[in-house]
Design an enzyme around this catalytic site. Sequence first.
Site, PDB file in Angstrom:
ATOM      1  N   ASP A  16      41.513  38.715  44.334  1.00 10.41           N
ATOM      2  CA  ASP A  16      40.658  37.568  44.053  1.00 10.41           C
ATOM      3  C   ASP A  16      39.223  37.990  43.741  1.00 10.41           C
ATOM      4  O   ASP A  16      38.734  38.993  44.260  1.00 10.41           O
ATOM      5  CB  ASP A  16      40.659  36.631  45.271  1.00 10.41           C
ATOM      6  CG  ASP A  16      40.481  35.180  44.874  1.00 10.41           C
ATOM      7  OD1 ASP A  16      40.293  34.913  43.671  1.00 10.41           O
ATOM      8  OD2 ASP A  16      40.519  34.317  45.764  1.00 10.41           O
ATOM      9  N   HIS A  33      38.363  40.911  34.849  1.00  7.70           N
ATOM     10  CA  HIS A  33      39.801  41.206  34.886  1.00  7.70           C
ATOM     11  C   HIS A  33      40.078  42.651  34.458  1.00  7.70           C
ATOM     12  O   HIS A  33      40.960  43.311  35.018  1.00  7.70           O
ATOM     13  CB  HIS A  33      40.561  40.222  33.987  1.00  7.70           C
ATOM     14  CG  HIS A  33      40.499  38.798  34.451  1.00  7.70           C
ATOM     15  ND1 HIS A  33      40.838  38.434  35.745  1.00  7.70           N
ATOM     16  CD2 HIS A  33      40.135  37.664  33.811  1.00  7.70           C
ATOM     17  CE1 HIS A  33      40.682  37.118  35.862  1.00  7.70           C
ATOM     18  NE2 HIS A  33      40.259  36.637  34.723  1.00  7.70           N
ATOM     19  N   LEU A 127      55.291  55.770  45.375  1.00  3.73           N
ATOM     20  CA  LEU A 127      54.968  54.412  45.791  1.00  3.73           C
ATOM     21  C   LEU A 127      55.853  53.391  45.084  1.00  3.73           C
ATOM     22  O   LEU A 127      56.057  53.466  43.879  1.00  3.73           O
ATOM     23  CB  LEU A 127      53.497  54.114  45.455  1.00  3.73           C
ATOM     24  CG  LEU A 127      52.987  52.711  45.808  1.00  3.73           C
ATOM     25  CD1 LEU A 127      52.814  52.559  47.315  1.00  3.73           C
ATOM     26  CD2 LEU A 127      51.661  52.419  45.087  1.00  3.73           C
TER      27      LEU A 127
END
Length: 239
Positions: A16, A33, A127
């Site tokens: 956020d 972004h 990962l």
Amino acid sequence: MNAELKIPEHIAIILDGNGRWAKAKGMPRNYGHVQGAKTVEVICEEAYKMGVQYLTVYAFSTENWNRPKDEVDALMKLLRNYMQNCIKTAQKNRMCVRVIGDKTRLDEDIQKRIAELEAATKDNDGLHFQIAINYGGRDELRRAVQKVSEQVAQGELAAEDVTEGVIEAAMDTAGIPDPDLLIRTCNEQRISNFLLWQLAYTEFYFTPVAWPDFSKEELEKAIEAYNHRDRRYGGLKEE
């Protein structure tokens, strides 16, 4: 970081504050972004170095389609580029990438890039990185219920045999452990329709830091806070 800290197996993050971060710098929201996407790459690498096995990020929600068209278009362009670059990053870091959410609403070229990315990384042993795109927790539950209902209607499954395990197997996150820790940046304190089923016993950590400024040090703070929690399941303290 303290070597004795217990590292969460699975961390979920609501990214956020990209737009607000950019606005505070006098830049367009899309700049935020772009910077946020760079932060994702950094945190993927740092999280895995710390011992995190699964990382899930909320990149684009089902509600994000309601944003201004130019912002949505810019996000989709960023997503296209990210999918392309992510294959190289994933191969370098042995990262296994999976996209969760309803991919059918995305443009065909994006769906194709997602399929290529998942296929290229499925056997990687580093990962496990999940990206939530056109994702909503309620929508995921709706789609899971539809799948199970079809199994019952076709006689493959009896209604009384619908267990939590059956529902979990129909979810986008099938085979992935529930998050131990949810991090939300930019001081918002809600889950915004993210992983509604999976967050049942997850610890929450909120920080005022906007996502583009989130760093290795901020991740360490979140993990340290997680270690101070009294983890309980069904009223029993975890030893």
